[in-house]
Structures are given as structure tokens and as C-alpha cells.
Write an enzyme that holds these catalytic residues in place. Structure first.
Site, short mmCIF file in Angstrom:
data_model
loop_
_atom_site.label_atom_id
_atom_site.label_comp_id
_atom_site.label_asym_id
_atom_site.label_seq_id
_atom_site.Cartn_x
_atom_site.Cartn_y
_atom_site.Cartn_z
N GLU B 52 18.90 -5.09 -23.51
CA GLU B 52 19.51 -5.89 -24.59
C GLU B 52 21.03 -5.94 -24.43
O GLU B 52 21.65 -7.00 -24.59
CB GLU B 52 19.18 -5.28 -25.96
CG GLU B 52 17.69 -5.20 -26.29
CD GLU B 52 17.09 -3.85 -25.89
OE1 GLU B 52 17.45 -3.32 -24.80
OE2 GLU B 52 16.26 -3.32 -26.65
N TRP B 171 -3.53 0.57 13.47
CA TRP B 171 -3.50 0.28 12.06
C TRP B 171 -4.89 -0.05 11.57
O TRP B 171 -5.69 -0.62 12.31
CB TRP B 171 -2.56 -0.90 11.78
CG TRP B 171 -1.14 -0.57 12.07
CD1 TRP B 171 -0.40 -1.01 13.11
CD2 TRP B 171 -0.27 0.27 11.29
NE1 TRP B 171 0.88 -0.50 13.05
CE2 TRP B 171 0.98 0.29 11.93
CE3 TRP B 171 -0.44 1.00 10.13
CZ2 TRP B 171 2.07 1.04 11.45
CZ3 TRP B 171 0.65 1.74 9.65
CH2 TRP B 171 1.88 1.73 10.31
N THR B 197 -0.45 16.13 5.26
CA THR B 197 0.08 14.84 5.68
C THR B 197 1.54 14.97 6.09
O THR B 197 1.98 14.40 7.09
CB THR B 197 -0.07 13.82 4.53
OG1 THR B 197 -1.46 13.70 4.24
CG2 THR B 197 0.50 12.47 4.90
N ARG B 208 10.39 -0.18 3.50
CA ARG B 208 10.89 -0.88 4.68
C ARG B 208 10.71 -2.38 4.52
O ARG B 208 10.01 -3.04 5.27
CB ARG B 208 10.19 -0.36 5.94
CG ARG B 208 10.63 1.07 6.29
CD ARG B 208 10.19 1.51 7.67
NE ARG B 208 8.77 1.77 7.76
CZ ARG B 208 8.18 2.90 7.37
NH1 ARG B 208 8.88 3.87 6.82
NH2 ARG B 208 6.88 3.05 7.51
N GLU B 253 0.11 9.06 -1.83
CA GLU B 253 -0.25 8.39 -0.57
C GLU B 253 -1.10 9.25 0.36
O GLU B 253 -1.24 8.93 1.53
CB GLU B 253 1.03 7.90 0.13
CG GLU B 253 1.73 6.77 -0.63
CD GLU B 253 2.47 5.79 0.29
OE1 GLU B 253 2.37 5.90 1.52
OE2 GLU B 253 3.16 4.89 -0.26
N ALA B 256 -6.45 13.30 2.10
CA ALA B 256 -7.72 13.37 1.38
C ALA B 256 -7.75 14.54 0.39
O ALA B 256 -8.23 14.41 -0.73
CB ALA B 256 -8.87 13.50 2.37
N ALA B 261 -7.76 16.36 -5.08
CA ALA B 261 -7.28 17.32 -6.09
C ALA B 261 -6.82 16.58 -7.34
O ALA B 261 -7.12 16.99 -8.47
CB ALA B 261 -6.16 18.17 -5.51
#
Ligand SMILES: NC(=O)c1ccc[n+]([C@@H]2O[C@H](COP(=O)([O-])OP(=O)(O)OC[C@H]3O[C@@H](n4cnc5c(N)ncnc54)[C@H](OP(=O)(O)O)[C@@H]3O)[C@@H](O)[C@H]2O)c1
Ligand SMILES: NC(=O)c1ccc[n+]([C@@H]2O[C@H](COP(=O)([O-])OP(=O)(O)OC[C@H]3O[C@@H](n4cnc5c(N)ncnc54)[C@H](OP(=O)(O)O)[C@@H]3O)[C@@H](O)[C@H]2O)c1
Lengths: 323, 323
Positions: B52, B171, B197, B208, B253, B256, B261
Site C-alpha cells: 500500500e 536428465w 543429497t 538459474r 528437493e 527420498a 520423513a
């Protein structure tokens, strides 16, 4: 109506025979005179009578001067089971024939069209060819590859499981997806499961949909070790699909080893995936080793041809991209 | 233009701040007089100035008599970092305020609207509420649940694999899906990966995409054992998301174990799935044990809210159905 739309109607009639006409193609035929349908036909169970014969019988004298829409080139070769359709059509005095696909059967392969033209009938071909090809994919596969078209069905969770780790798999997908899967059974001549699935589930593999119960396919068991149980036929190996001469469309319903063996042998032409909006986690997976050597090799093999929501599940149909 | 359409534009402006305004909400504001936009604003990085204030500064005297479209109720409480927006709006002489959502922050919670009304301003509320709620889901989660909105991203093959058995995962999805995933990073305040990871991939977790590099989120590492590497913050346990006061939107990201979890703790509010038309077979799976006791418990938890093709991959967004 345009030629395209009449042809679509003829192909739709041909779909009625799908799963029951092997070794013959599931052809559809419509006879139209002055914009009115005077005869309709589709290949009957077992492959005879042919679609054209059925439509002509219905039309009688009204066939004279009509246009015949046929999803496959009328046969030029008589068989012990009946006369050839191309000369029969010519004799009834139709004026025009619209044909979706040339019949690749070496006994016809253009000769049906030539015979019609030689009788003074105007012939247009290629209308609705892609749709006709999809509808008669099993027959075309048998002529081109000497084996049925093979469809692999998988019903999975979002994370690719077909069951919990303890085997619990009722139910992953909902009632609309399961009804669709039963309808797909009716469109196949035969269904195959592996010995593991046979022993664990003793599946009926019948079509449990009102009005379609008589369309339950031939049951096949993939096993190198057991004798066929009553009402079943045994396939010792995926490569043995080549021997299935009475099967245009084959549906594979599992389990993982069977699905993987067919994929590893590159014998799957179509995948029918049903995916429920659930997560299972450490469950059983749809596939095992399919012989993939590099991730890059996995790309470009499958093309989405259809997708639809069935209740809260998504159905997807993929086609193997060849050549 | 209708109130709904002006509000949609205000919410779209608010999206510009998403991922950078925590602990404040990403609000959007448009001032309209005689059908013309006289001021536009959105919450600035760090949470100030408010939307605002930015719009009013742009409008100057033109704000007098205007309608203010604001995606969230203007705040009623001054803070050490600036004055409250409701009294400021009132002072500038706007004639009307259209507000999507009441601010659930207990310091405002209806007091902003009351103050505007008491100043003789016509107030309409509830316009575009669902869209505003989706846009500011992170802030709303922090107020309601005392934790960020948690999104789990997964990129899989059709058979639910995130990599080959040897770890090869470049990929699975194509360039359009990967660009979309980078855009989603920019919409989150923080990204988390597990120690597995982190150690295997040393991921940058930056955005990116040209023009958005400065929007790279805070990096979080899930680990009960290691010290935070430079530029990272450590989360010892999924439950520690409650301590993330500077985070409205958190993106997970992988891997597994981390995904599982968070799911087992029911701390995932949204899933962002990218699915490539490939099969992997015996690869690594997206999830491990998520604590599912019965298949029936898996149903009714996830609702599809968006789906789109990105090249040949399909993106799907699912929302946790609560209560
Ligand atoms: N939830 C679902 O959607 C679903 C669907 C289907 C099945 N299932 C479950 O899956 C389990 C069984 O699956 P599974 O993967 O263990 O077994 P499977 O695929 O059903 O059967 C494997 C068997 O197929 C025979 N076979 C013959 N040639 C083969 C070849 N070249 N490659 C591989 N197999 C060949 C072998 O039998 P021989 O040893 O006799 O040669 C082999 O043992 C059952 O528990 C069933 O309930 C679940
Ligand atoms: N293809 C893809 O899309 C993709 C995406 C992401 C990852 N990956 C791959 O996945 C692999 C790593 O995945 P991962 O599953 O082994 O490990 P992970 O989820 O990345 O990390 C697991 C670690 O998280 C920490 N942790 C803390 N609290 C936990 C809790 N309550 N539950 C579980 N973990 C907790 C533990 O670290 P401490 O032992 O330090 O406590 C645990 O060892 C890598 O090879 C990576 O390349 C692939």
C-alpha cells in the site's frame, strides 16, 4: 455429412467387433444413398460375415447407386468361409466406394480397389486412415510384425506403486477407472498375466460390465514351468506372442516381472496407465529391470496419445514410437 | 474492469514479492481512479515497504477519491519498521477499498477494515479470496500453523523413478520442466535437501534463470549430524520447520529419505510433480516408508489443483486436503 464423418461412423461400427474378429480385421461398413443410411455392418465374432456382407444384406436392393464407406479395402480373395467382398460389392451396383486403408494382406493389397475401379465404381481412398489404423492396430500388427498389438496396463499411485509392500492393492484406483479397464478388456482378444500373479490372485480376467460379459477374452499365462490350467493357454516366453495367430489385440495385466520382460524385449506397443492421487511410499513397484543401459535411451520412445480424468484418477495412453 | 479483475491484477503484483517478503505476507495493491491505474505496489524484499505504501507513493495526490484494491487487509498496527497502512490509506482520502482477505495476524484481524470504515471509506471484502489465499499460502500457514507452507518437488519417470539404480538422473525431465522448477525456486524463501543429497550432489539450489538470479532462496540442510556448511542453515529434523520464522514458502528437493520423513510427519502441504514420458525400470524410487498403515488411509488426502504440459513432460500440482 461429409465423407470424413461417414467414415468416422464406419470406423465406430468396426470398433464393435474389436477383440473378437481375429485373425480377421475389425472392419466397419456403412452404405449411404441420397444422404440416408441403407445398410450397416461390422466384422462378426470369429471374423465372418465380413462388414460389407452384413451391410449389403441389410440394404438389399437399396445398395444400388449407394456409396459404401469401408474402413478397410474390401477383400479380393474368396475363402472357404465365404465369397470375396470386392466382387460382391461390384455386383450389387454401388456407385462409389470410400475406403480408409488399403488392406496390407498380400492376397488383397490393392487388388480390391482395382477390381472396384475396373467395374466402373468411383473409389476414394485414405479418408480417415489414421483413425482406421488405430482401430485395427492389432490386425495391422499381425500382418506387419507377425504378432498381436501388445498393450501393457498399469494402475499405480502417484509414486509409481502397484501395491503396498505386503501386497495390499485393493483399491488403488476408483470405480470409474476400474470400469474403464474392464471396457479395455472387452476390446482385446486375449489377456495375459505371469505365473506369479496367477498363483497369488487366481484372476478371472473376465469383463465384469453389464452387457459385455460374453466378451471376456482368451486367458493366457506366462510361464516356462507350468501346464495350462483349464480355460487357459500357456505362453512360455514373451517372444512366443508370434505364435498367437488368433489374437489381434493382447492386453498384459501384470505382474512386474511379466511387464518388465515384455518391455525388455521391446514387445509393448501401447501403455495404458491409470494413476490414482495417492502416495504409497515403500510399496511394490510397477516394473523391475527393463534392460535400460543409459537414461538417454529412455527418451523418445513413448508418445502420449490420449489422457482423461476418470473420477479422481487420470488415464493416460502412450504409444511406442518406432522407426 | 470489474472489481474481480482489478483484484486479480493486485494479486498478480503480490506474486512478484513471493519468496522474499517473509515474515511478512506478499501483498499486492492497485489504486484506480476513473478507470485508470494511479498507483501499483507489492511488498518489497524483507517485507517493507508494504504494498500500500508503495502504491500510495506512486499515486501521490491522485490517490484522493481512488479505489484501493489490496490482496490482504491493510495492517492496523504500526511497527518499528514503518507506519500502519490502514490509517495511512484513510488519510490520503481514498473513497473505496476492495480487500480479498482479512489479515489473520492477531494485531490486525479486522481492525484494519474497521478503521477504514470508521473513516468513511466504503469497504468491500472477500473479492478474489481463494486466489489471494493461494498466493499468500506461506504467510497464512505461518499464522495458522506456526510453520512455512511446505512444497515437495519430485521429478520422475512414468514408473515413478527419480534416477537409475546407479544414480544417473540427468536428465529425466526436459528443459521446459527444468525451467519451470527454477521459477518455482524463485517463489520460495528457502529450499531444503537432505544430507544424502547434499553429499552426493553438492547442489547449488540457485535460480538459474536470466533476470532471477538474485532471487535464489536460503539453503537448508536436513541433518541431525553435521554442522552447517558456509551459506547453509541446518534443520535437525522435519519438525524443526516450526522454528523457521523468516520462511513463508519452503521447497523440498529431496532425496527420498527427506521427502518420506516430511510426508510421514504430515508436513507436506503441496506436491509439485514433473513426469517425463519415459520408463526406467529398476531405478531409485521417489519415496521410502511414509508410514502408511492401510491403503484406505492413502485416499482423499491429495487434490489436483493444476496440471500442464511442459514440452513432453507433465506438471501436476497437488494440495493436501486437511480437516
Ligand atoms: N496391484 C496390481 O496392479 C498388480 C497387478 C498384477 C500383479 N500384481 C501382483 O504382482 C505379484 C506377481 O508379480 P511378479 O512380478 O512376482 O510375477 P509375474 O510377472 O506375475 O510372473 C512372473 C512369472 O512369469 C513367467 N515368465 C515366463 N517367461 C518369463 C520371462 N521371460 N520373464 C519373466 N517372467 C517370465 C515366470 O514363470 P515360471 O517361473 O513359471 O517360468 C515368472 O515366474 C503378485 O503378488 C500379484 O498380486 C499386482
Ligand atoms: N533424481 C532426483 O530427482 C534426485 C533428487 C534428490 C536427490 N537425489 C539423490 O538421492 C540420493 C540421496 O537421497 P537419500 O534419500 O539417500 O538421502 P537424503 O534424503 O538426501 O538425506 C537423508 C538425510 O537426512 C537427514 N535427516 C535428518 N532428519 C531426518 C529424518 N527425520 N528422517 C530422515 N532423514 C533425516 C539424515 O542426515 P543425518 O544422517 O546427517 O542426520 C539423513 O541421512 C542422492 O544420491 C541424490 O543424488 C536424486
Amino acid at each position: 455429412m461429409s465423407d470424413r464423418r461417414w467414415m468416422a461412423a464406419a470406423i465406430a461400427l468396426g470398433e464393435r467387433g474389436r477383440g473378437r474378429t481375429a485373425p480377421n480385421p475389425n472392419v466397419g461398413c456403412i452404405l449411404v444413398r441420397d444422404g440416408r443410411v441403407v445398410g450397416r455392418g461390422w466384422t462378426q465374432p470369429g471374423g465372418r460375415p465380413h462388414a460389407e456382407a452384413m451391410a449389403l444384406a441389410q440394404a438389399g436392393e437399396a445398395a444400388r447407386g449407394a456409396t459404401a464407406y469401408v474402413s478397410l479395402e474390401p477383400c479380393a480373395h474368396p475363402s472357404p468361409r465365404g465369397p470375396a467382398c470386392a466382387p460382391t460389392l461390384a455386383k450389387t451396383g454401388i456407385a462409389r466406394a470410400v475406403i480408409a486403408l488399403t488392406d496390407p494382406d498380400p492376397r488383397t493389397n490393392g487388388r480390391g480397389i482395382a477390381l472396384l475401379r475396373d467395374s466402373g465404381i468411383e473409389v476414394v481412398s485414405g479418408i480417415g486412415a489414421a483413425e482406421a489404423r488405430a482401430s485395427m492396430s492389432g490386425f495391422l500388427s499381425r500382418i506387419a510384425l507377425n504378432r498381436p498389438q501388445v498393450t501393457l496396463k498399469l494402475a499405480t499411485s502417484l509414486d509409481g506403486c502397484i501395491a503396498r509392500a505386503n501386497g495390499e492393492s485393493r483399491w488403488i484406483t476408483g470405480a470409474p477407472a476400474r470400469a474403464h479397464a474392464h471396457l479395455e478388456r472387452a476390446r482385446h482378444d486375449a489377456i495375459l498375466v505371469g505365473r506369479g500373479t496367477f498363483e497369488a490372485d487366481r484372476p478371472q480376467l473376465d469383463v465384469r460390465l453389464e452387457g459385455l460379459r460374453d466378451r471376456s477374452p482368451q486367458r493366457l499365462l506366462l510361464s516356462g514351468t507350468v501346464a495350462p490350467p483349464p480355460g487357459w493357454r500357456v505362453l512360455p516366453d514373451p517372444a512366443a506372442v508370434v505364435g498367437l495367430e488368433q489374437t489381434n489385440h493382447l492386453l498384459i495385466e501384470g505382474g512386474a516381472k511379466t511387464a518388465s520382460a515384455f518391455l525388455a524385449a521391446d514387445l509393448v506397443d501401447r501403455m495404458l496407465l491409470y494413476r490414482a492421487p495417492i502416495l504409497i511410499g515403500d510399496g511394490r513397484h510397477a516394473l523391475g529391470d527393463i534392460g535400460l543401459a543409459h537414461l538417454a535411451d529412455a527418451h523418445g520412445r513413448w508418445r502420449l496419445t490420449d489422457t482423461r480424468m476418470l473420477g479422481s484418477d487420470r488415464m493416460e495412453s502412450y504409444e511406442r514410437v518406432r522407426g
